[in-house]
Design a protein around this motif. Structure first.
Motif, PDB file in Angstrom:
ATOM      1  N   ASP A  58      68.711   4.928  54.614  1.00 49.10           N
ATOM      2  CA  ASP A  58      67.456   5.902  54.487  1.00 49.10           C
ATOM      3  C   ASP A  58      67.676   7.124  53.915  1.00 49.10           C
ATOM      4  N   PHE A  59      68.767   7.810  54.044  1.00 52.48           N
ATOM      5  CA  PHE A  59      68.896   8.968  53.407  1.00 52.48           C
ATOM      6  C   PHE A  59      69.285   8.918  52.001  1.00 52.48           C
ATOM      7  N   LEU A  60      70.031   7.813  51.618  1.00 57.29           N
ATOM      8  CA  LEU A  60      70.401   7.808  50.018  1.00 57.29           C
ATOM      9  C   LEU A  60      68.962   7.485  49.270  1.00 57.29           C
ATOM     10  N   ALA A  61      68.122   6.941  49.871  1.00 52.74           N
ATOM     11  CA  ALA A  61      66.726   6.418  49.211  1.00 52.74           C
ATOM     12  C   ALA A  61      65.881   7.840  49.340  1.00 52.74           C
ATOM     13  N   SER A  62      65.843   8.747  50.541  1.00 55.73           N
ATOM     14  CA  SER A  62      65.218   9.863  50.628  1.00 55.73           C
ATOM     15  C   SER A  62      65.902  10.958  49.602  1.00 55.73           C
ATOM     16  N   ALA A  63      67.010  11.363  49.564  1.00 60.37           N
ATOM     17  CA  ALA A  63      67.536  11.992  48.628  1.00 60.37           C
ATOM     18  C   ALA A  63      67.325  11.749  47.210  1.00 60.37           C
ATOM     19  N   LYS A  64      67.499  10.707  46.802  1.00 58.46           N
ATOM     20  CA  LYS A  64      66.992  10.178  45.356  1.00 58.46           C
ATOM     21  C   LYS A  64      65.668  10.467  45.079  1.00 58.46           C
ATOM     22  N   VAL A 123      58.815   1.193  46.535  1.00 56.18           N
ATOM     23  CA  VAL A 123      58.655  -0.253  46.861  1.00 56.18           C
ATOM     24  C   VAL A 123      59.927  -1.157  47.273  1.00 56.18           C
ATOM     25  N   GLU A 124      60.983  -0.682  46.837  1.00 55.83           N
ATOM     26  CA  GLU A 124      62.090  -1.373  47.264  1.00 55.83           C
ATOM     27  C   GLU A 124      62.346  -0.833  48.907  1.00 55.83           C
ATOM     28  N   ALA A 125      62.114   0.334  48.937  1.00 56.26           N
ATOM     29  CA  ALA A 125      62.384   0.694  50.635  1.00 56.26           C
ATOM     30  C   ALA A 125      61.164   0.092  51.477  1.00 56.26           C
ATOM     31  N   ILE A 126      59.937  -0.401  50.883  1.00 56.90           N
ATOM     32  CA  ILE A 126      59.185  -0.986  51.706  1.00 56.90           C
ATOM     33  C   ILE A 126      59.666  -2.633  52.018  1.00 56.90           C
ATOM     34  N   LEU A 136      66.134   0.072  56.868  1.00 58.71           N
ATOM     35  CA  LEU A 136      66.102   1.708  56.961  1.00 58.71           C
ATOM     36  C   LEU A 136      65.725   2.230  58.190  1.00 58.71           C
ATOM     37  N   ALA A 137      66.263   3.315  58.499  1.00 59.14           N
ATOM     38  CA  ALA A 137      65.908   4.228  59.833  1.00 59.14           C
ATOM     39  C   ALA A 137      65.424   5.550  59.435  1.00 59.14           C
ATOM     40  N   ASN A 138      64.618   6.186  60.085  1.00 54.88           N
ATOM     41  CA  ASN A 138      64.029   7.487  59.951  1.00 54.88           C
ATOM     42  C   ASN A 138      65.147   8.564  59.917  1.00 54.88           C
ATOM     43  N   SER A 139      65.488   8.620  58.720  1.00 56.56           N
ATOM     44  CA  SER A 139      66.881   9.852  58.644  1.00 56.56           C
ATOM     45  C   SER A 139      66.265  11.307  58.532  1.00 56.56           C
ATOM     46  N   GLY A 140      64.915  11.403  58.350  1.00 62.86           N
ATOM     47  CA  GLY A 140      64.367  12.543  58.125  1.00 62.86           C
ATOM     48  C   GLY A 140      62.856  12.720  57.516  1.00 62.86           C
ATOM     49  N   THR A 141      62.864  11.674  56.857  1.00 64.93           N
ATOM     50  CA  THR A 141      61.503  11.411  56.096  1.00 64.93           C
ATOM     51  C   THR A 141      61.024  10.009  56.574  1.00 64.93           C
ATOM     52  N   SER A 142      59.650   9.670  57.318  1.00 65.95           N
ATOM     53  CA  SER A 142      59.484   8.572  57.783  1.00 65.95           C
ATOM     54  C   SER A 142      59.120   7.820  56.162  1.00 65.95           C
ATOM     55  N   LEU A 143      58.897   6.464  56.430  1.00 62.58           N
ATOM     56  CA  LEU A 143      58.789   5.551  55.235  1.00 62.58           C
ATOM     57  C   LEU A 143      57.201   5.744  54.885  1.00 62.58           C
ATOM     58  N   VAL A 144      56.281   6.009  55.888  1.00 61.41           N
ATOM     59  CA  VAL A 144      54.938   6.424  55.338  1.00 61.41           C
ATOM     60  C   VAL A 144      54.811   7.494  54.666  1.00 61.41           C
ATOM     61  N   LYS A 163      57.089   8.758  52.648  1.00 60.42           N
ATOM     62  CA  LYS A 163      57.661   8.324  51.439  1.00 60.42           C
ATOM     63  C   LYS A 163      56.583   7.701  50.451  1.00 60.42           C
ATOM     64  N   VAL A 164      55.896   6.796  51.036  1.00 64.80           N
ATOM     65  CA  VAL A 164      54.685   6.052  50.248  1.00 64.80           C
ATOM     66  C   VAL A 164      53.625   7.329  50.112  1.00 64.80           C
ATOM     67  N   ALA A 165      53.119   7.903  50.874  1.00 65.66           N
ATOM     68  CA  ALA A 165      52.151   8.874  50.510  1.00 65.66           C
ATOM     69  C   ALA A 165      52.456   9.928  49.549  1.00 65.66           C
ATOM     70  N   TYR A 166      53.697  10.557  50.016  1.00 70.51           N
ATOM     71  CA  TYR A 166      54.148  11.910  49.086  1.00 70.51           C
ATOM     72  C   TYR A 166      54.652  11.441  47.746  1.00 70.51           C
ATOM     73  N   TYR A 167      55.879  10.306  47.695  1.00 70.39           N
ATOM     74  CA  TYR A 167      56.224   9.896  46.544  1.00 70.39           C
ATOM     75  C   TYR A 167      55.424   8.906  45.873  1.00 70.39           C
ATOM     76  N   GLY A 168      55.198   7.853  46.567  1.00 69.82           N
ATOM     77  CA  GLY A 168      54.767   6.640  45.916  1.00 69.82           C
ATOM     78  C   GLY A 168      53.236   6.614  45.251  1.00 69.82           C
ATOM     79  N   LEU A 169      52.372   7.373  46.042  1.00 67.13           N
ATOM     80  CA  LEU A 169      51.003   7.677  45.721  1.00 67.13           C
ATOM     81  C   LEU A 169      51.030   8.555  44.399  1.00 67.13           C
ATOM     82  N   ALA A 170      51.813   9.485  44.507  1.00 63.77           N
ATOM     83  CA  ALA A 170      51.776  10.324  42.981  1.00 63.77           C
ATOM     84  C   ALA A 170      52.254   9.538  41.716  1.00 63.77           C
ATOM     85  N   ALA A 171      53.275   8.813  42.080  1.00 60.63           N
ATOM     86  CA  ALA A 171      53.874   8.174  41.067  1.00 60.63           C
ATOM     87  C   ALA A 171      52.655   6.829  40.520  1.00 60.63           C
ATOM     88  N   ALA A 172      52.188   6.424  41.351  1.00 63.38           N
ATOM     89  CA  ALA A 172      51.233   5.203  41.280  1.00 63.38           C
ATOM     90  C   ALA A 172      50.095   6.013  40.516  1.00 63.38           C
TER      91      ALA A 172
END
Length: 667
Positions: free
Chosen positions: A469-475, A512-515, A521-529, A531-540
């Motif tokens: 989860d941390f690897l995905a959050s950092a990238k 999408v890969e994280a979903i 994945l576990a909550n390393s500092g940022t939740s999956l929701v 990630k979707v709301a902050y990063y995913g929706l902006a890109a979408a």
């Protein structure tokens, strides 16, 4: 500056000017009282006064009965001042405040006296702060009764320990989460819960409340040689503080988010949400009590931050409660002065400076992320926060820790602030500075140890879930900086650049890969929701506009319309099926609304694309460009073959003329 000299006792008592001559001053000699002229050994030391308890309860009989509306803790009998502070708990007042100027008077003349009595005076100030009204004491006792009546403390403690054992923790209070849970349970637990509503039980809860108030008013004194274990003992001893209980209830509520079932506490989703809300309510009350005591300290700051994160997860990031609580954390940071200094290195323990820096970095990052997410101005700026510019390097043998996650958040928050400042610049200056920021992003990313950088699909990593989860959050965090940068220098979002399209496609693909792999994945500092709301929706959003205006051809070859449509479809499916979040979740309205818009766009885009191909008579052209691959007979055969969706259907589907790629466009 003139030196301050003591006056003799006769001149001082008569309020007359003394020439400070020893052994006899001239005024006493002229007044013929030379035998009475004497100087005190420690002229500027305040007299030892009676303790608060003596003043409150040990009054003479002639003075009447004691005041029943004042609670006085048991404190040492020396060093208590007669009057409370005129400016209660001002915290850090900067380099140009009134206290800074008056402090100069004591540096040369009476600094020794002041330092000798500092401990006694400070302790006395906190003793006065501990004078709590009986109503507040009853409030604490009532909270303890509610906790003992509604919660199984031992089961809650086991839940926190299981949560921490899975690798997840509170990001700032990580070193003492479990210790706070054990101390909180031992402080308020009764020997026999059956006597909770009896007189004996009420007396026990009142004593527990009194002890919590007493400890919460004591200063957290840490020597330069102390360790984190020594610091933890200050609030995790047999008698805890209200902050200790607040951190415990916060960790319980956070644990319910990541652990779906726990025997003895909850087995259904409804029960899990009830426990989450109840524990958060207890944490809020403990925080309110701590703030009301006006004894701002490092532990209270940590509780404020963890409470803000909890509300952002439970109430949503667009909630006013979350936004207000973030402002409270920022205010406390400023009041403590950690935006300018973390303590004198010669007198402050290294672990404490590190803990303060982690609290600052996390708050600084949250301020930037929430400001961008909500479209509001940030409250912490680097120009007023020298702490934000402190150097922070990676170790050669760096491994995943919450400290490493904090470092990533801090670096990206600083870069995001630089991007936000570009809006104030002219277009030419904006482009020039954007190049510097782009190079800084690449440099910062390359300096991260390879072990902590995501460079292959998530499914290929065999690590603990919290590290993946941390690897995905950092990238995602670094990709978001590039996204904001390209978005800032793009004149029109409807006409995005190729770099913005590539960055948006990469962000959406990783989300999408994280979903899809959310179970790993576990909550390393940022939740999956988040990630979707902050990063995913902006890109979408950018990609949807590119589909709408047919500008995806500007992106790289790997950012094809089919890949974008696939990722958007998966995102919509996960939201609509409830696999990502439930209607009761705070961000459901936001994500469901976005999913509805994306779905309509995909329907119209796909339908119009095929309709345009048919209207333009693409079928003969495609067949002509691919001789021998599809004849009229074969086309008719395809239209009637494989209706039961057997493997032959998918093989024939790839040969459909509408899906053929002309040879001139291949590659």
């Amino acid at each position: 500056m003139s030196r301050r000299l003591p006056a003799c006792d006769p001149c001082r008592s008569s309020k007359l000017s003394c020439d400070h001559t020893k052994p006899v001053c001239q005024r006493c000699a002229h007044r013929r009282i030379a035998d009475q002229c004497s100087y005190r050994d420690r002229p500027f030391k305040k007299r030892a006064l009676r303790t608060l308890s003596q003043r409150t309860f040990d009054t003479p009989q002639s003075a009447g009965p004691p005041n029943p509306h004042v609670f006085a803790p048991s404190t040492p009998s020396t060093g208590t001042p007669r009057q409370p502070r005129r400016y209660p708990n001002p915290g850090y007042l900067g380099t140009s405040s009134h206290t800074t100027f008056f402090d100069h008077f004591s540096e040369n003349d009476w600094n020794h006296s002041r330092s000798a009595s500092r401990d006694e005076v400070d302790h006395g100030l906190n003793a006065v702060s501990a004078a709590v009204s009986i109503d507040r004491l009853e409030q604490g006792a009532k909270l303890i009764v509610q906790v003992l009546d509604a919660a199984n403390l031992e089961a809650w403690r086991s839940l926190v320990e299981a949560w921490v054992a899975s690798g997840i923790n509170l990001p700032v209070a990580e070193p003492f989460t479990v210790s706070c849970a054990r101390a909180a349970c031992s402080s308020i637990a009764l020997r026999d819960n059956n006597t909770l509503k009896s007189l004996e039980g009420l007396a026990a809860t009142t004593r527990a409340s009194r002890a919590l108030f007493t400890e919460s008013c004591r200063p957290l004194r840490v020597a330069a040689t102390d360790t984190i274990e020594t610091f933890c003992q200050l609030f995790c001893r047999k008698v805890a503080r209200w902050e200790t209980l607040g951190l415990f209830f916060t960790s319980v509520s956070r644990a319910t988010i990541d652990i779906t079932q726990f025997e003895g506490i909850y087995t259904s989703e409804q029960e899990r949400r009830a426990v989450r809300k109840l524990a958060m309510q207890f944490a809020d009350t403990c925080l309110d009590i701590s703030i009301s005591l006006d004894c701002l300290n490092d532990l209270q700051l940590i509780l404020q931050y963890e409470n803000f994160i909890l509300h952002s997860l439970v109430d949503g990031d667009q909630s006013y409660h979350s936004w207000r609580r973030l402002g409270d954390v920022v205010s406390s940071l400023f009041a403590l002065g950690y935006h300018e200094q973390l303590g004198d290195p010669s007198t402050t323990a290294p672990f404490l400076r590190e803990l303060r820096f982690v609290a600052f970095s996390r708050t600084y990052s949250a301020d930037k992320n929430c400001s961008i997410f909500l479209g509001r101005p940030p409250r912490m700026l680097k120009s007023y926060c020298p702490t934000a510019n402190l150097p922070d390097t990676w170790a050669l043998d760096e491994v995943f820790t919450y400290r490493a996650d904090t470092r990533v958040h801090h670096l990206c928050a600083s870069l995001k602030e630089d991007v936000l400042n570009l809006h104030k610049e002219p277009h030419e200056v904006r482009l020039q500075r954007a190049n510097h920021i782009r190079n800084a992003v690449a440099t910062q990313w390359s300096e991260i140890p390879a072990k902590l950088r995501l460079d292959k699909p998530l499914c290929e990593y065999d690590r603990p879930h919290v590290e993946i989860d941390f690897l995905a959050s950092a990238k995602l965090n670094f990709a978001h900086v590039r996204f904001l940068l390209e978005l800032t220098i793009t004149p029109r979002v409807s006409s995005p650049s190729s770099e913005l399209l590539r960055t948006s496609a990469d962000m959406l693909s990783l989300v999408v890969e994280a979903i899809v792999l959310k179970e790993r994945l576990a909550n390393s500092g940022t939740s999956l929701v988040w990630k979707v709301a902050y990063y995913g929706l902006a890109a979408a959003g950018v990609l949807c506009l590119a589909l709408l205006y047919n500008t995806l051809d500007r992106a790289a070859l790997h950012t094809t319309p089919s890949k974008v449509i696939r990722d958007l479809s998966v995102l919509v499916a996960e939201i609509e099926m409830g696999a990502l979040l439930h209607p009761e979740d705070p961000n459901y309205a936001l994500l469901s609304g976005a999913a509805y818009a994306i779905k309509n766009l995909l329907d119209r885009t796909i339908a119009n694309r095929f309709a345009n191909h048919v209207d333009a008579q693409v079928l003969p052209e495609a067949t002509a460009l691919s001789p021998g691959r599809c004849s009229d007979v074969e086309l008719n055969d395809w239209s009637t073959h494989g209706l039961d969706f057997d493997p032959a259907f998918w093989l024939n589907l790839s040969e459909h003329p509408l899906l053929l790629t002309p040879e001139g466009e291949a590659g």
